[in-house]
Design an enzyme around this catalytic site. Sequence first.
Site, PDB file in Angstrom:
ATOM      1  N   GLY A  35      -7.379   0.232   5.838  1.00  0.00           N
ATOM      2  CA  GLY A  35      -8.511  -0.598   6.248  1.00  0.00           C
ATOM      3  C   GLY A  35      -8.288  -1.478   7.448  1.00  0.00           C
ATOM      4  O   GLY A  35      -9.239  -2.076   7.956  1.00  0.00           O
ATOM      5  N   CYS A  65     -10.960   6.207  -2.322  1.00  0.00           N
ATOM      6  CA  CYS A  65     -10.740   5.173  -1.312  1.00  0.00           C
ATOM      7  C   CYS A  65     -12.053   4.972  -0.572  1.00  0.00           C
ATOM      8  O   CYS A  65     -12.587   5.925   0.010  1.00  0.00           O
ATOM      9  CB  CYS A  65      -9.645   5.628  -0.343  1.00  0.00           C
ATOM     10  SG  CYS A  65      -9.386   4.563   1.088  1.00  0.00           S
ATOM     11  N   ASN A  66     -12.590   3.762  -0.633  1.00  0.00           N
ATOM     12  CA  ASN A  66     -13.859   3.488   0.046  1.00  0.00           C
ATOM     13  C   ASN A  66     -13.754   3.687   1.550  1.00  0.00           C
ATOM     14  O   ASN A  66     -14.668   4.224   2.184  1.00  0.00           O
ATOM     15  CB  ASN A  66     -14.305   2.060  -0.263  1.00  0.00           C
ATOM     16  CG  ASN A  66     -14.798   1.885  -1.686  1.00  0.00           C
ATOM     17  OD1 ASN A  66     -15.977   2.059  -1.968  1.00  0.00           O
ATOM     18  ND2 ASN A  66     -13.891   1.531  -2.579  1.00  0.00           N
ATOM     19  N   CYS A 177     -13.395  -1.897  -2.573  1.00  0.00           N
ATOM     20  CA  CYS A 177     -12.087  -1.318  -2.277  1.00  0.00           C
ATOM     21  C   CYS A 177     -11.425  -1.048  -3.616  1.00  0.00           C
ATOM     22  O   CYS A 177     -11.457  -1.894  -4.514  1.00  0.00           O
ATOM     23  CB  CYS A 177     -11.240  -2.286  -1.444  1.00  0.00           C
ATOM     24  SG  CYS A 177      -9.513  -1.762  -1.229  1.00  0.00           S
ATOM     25  N   THR A 178     -10.819   0.125  -3.763  1.00  0.00           N
ATOM     26  CA  THR A 178     -10.274   0.488  -5.076  1.00  0.00           C
ATOM     27  C   THR A 178      -9.034  -0.315  -5.451  1.00  0.00           C
ATOM     28  O   THR A 178      -8.601  -0.276  -6.607  1.00  0.00           O
ATOM     29  CB  THR A 178      -9.965   1.997  -5.143  1.00  0.00           C
ATOM     30  OG1 THR A 178      -9.096   2.369  -4.056  1.00  0.00           O
ATOM     31  CG2 THR A 178     -11.244   2.811  -5.085  1.00  0.00           C
ATOM     32  N   HIS A 179      -8.467  -1.060  -4.504  1.00  0.00           N
ATOM     33  CA  HIS A 179      -7.371  -1.968  -4.846  1.00  0.00           C
ATOM     34  C   HIS A 179      -7.860  -3.240  -5.547  1.00  0.00           C
ATOM     35  O   HIS A 179      -7.082  -3.922  -6.214  1.00  0.00           O
ATOM     36  CB  HIS A 179      -6.614  -2.401  -3.578  1.00  0.00           C
ATOM     37  CG  HIS A 179      -5.745  -1.356  -2.967  1.00  0.00           C
ATOM     38  ND1 HIS A 179      -6.253  -0.340  -2.183  1.00  0.00           N
ATOM     39  CD2 HIS A 179      -4.402  -1.162  -3.020  1.00  0.00           C
ATOM     40  CE1 HIS A 179      -5.255   0.432  -1.764  1.00  0.00           C
ATOM     41  NE2 HIS A 179      -4.121  -0.049  -2.258  1.00  0.00           N
TER      42      HIS A 179
END
EC number: 5.1.1.3
Length: 260
Positions: A35, A65-66, A177-179
């Site tokens: 990102g 993942c966006n 965001c996948t985090h």
Amino acid sequence: MDSGIGGITVLHQALRLLPNEDYIFYADTLHVPYGEKPKEEVKGYIFDAVDFIVSQGVKALVVACNTATCIAIEDLRRKYDLPIVGIEPAVKPAVQKWEGRRKKVLVLATQLTLNEEKFHNLVKRIDHEDIVESLPLPGLVRFAEKFEFAEEVAVSYLKEQLSPLDLTQYGTVVLGCTHFPYFENSLRQLFPPEVDIISGSFGTAKNLKRILEARGQLHEGTGDIVFYQSGTKVEDQETLTNYKNLLAMLDELYYHPKHV
């Protein structure tokens, strides 16, 4: 696949919905975070990763993942002849819930996701009352990739980043965001208790299930997971234990009895 460990939040949902499949999880740890890098550079990393994954004979690919979905999903679908499921910030359900009710939606994501035309088109298509706002939180990605989940560290960072905002104005926070789901408890400490915090992970897993069902390809495995880091199979026990601990942490976060 994901730039790093964020995609495990999507794998976690897939394992719950589709326990009888075999999985490859690919973390592009050599190039995380995506990102904060130039778009074309990141697209190259994505295609290298997907080339490798497809060579393993998979029947479907989830881009967990966006950022990768925003910048590469259409190009990936043009190149590869297999179902490719992406993830995008859950703006639509957030807006539908609060439209006309004087509450705003806050999308938290990476800067690259928020810069992308795909994201702006999504908001433009859905947000007719101008209730969607956004904020990049790159620090959360860095914390996650260092396995730094201590709430005191995350809360201190989040307080600083969110300080310009009036948090009482929001009805929903979208984790784009996948985090970010790893830090949901930290976020809940700062927002009013009635604020919803949502992500696109469950919807992505549901979409994967729907596609496999339509193709008659459900239940063809045993729930086995093979982990790769930038094309190298993970075999050391410490790293494998770390990944399994992340899945257990997500179980505790989302399926602990106190949340039921």
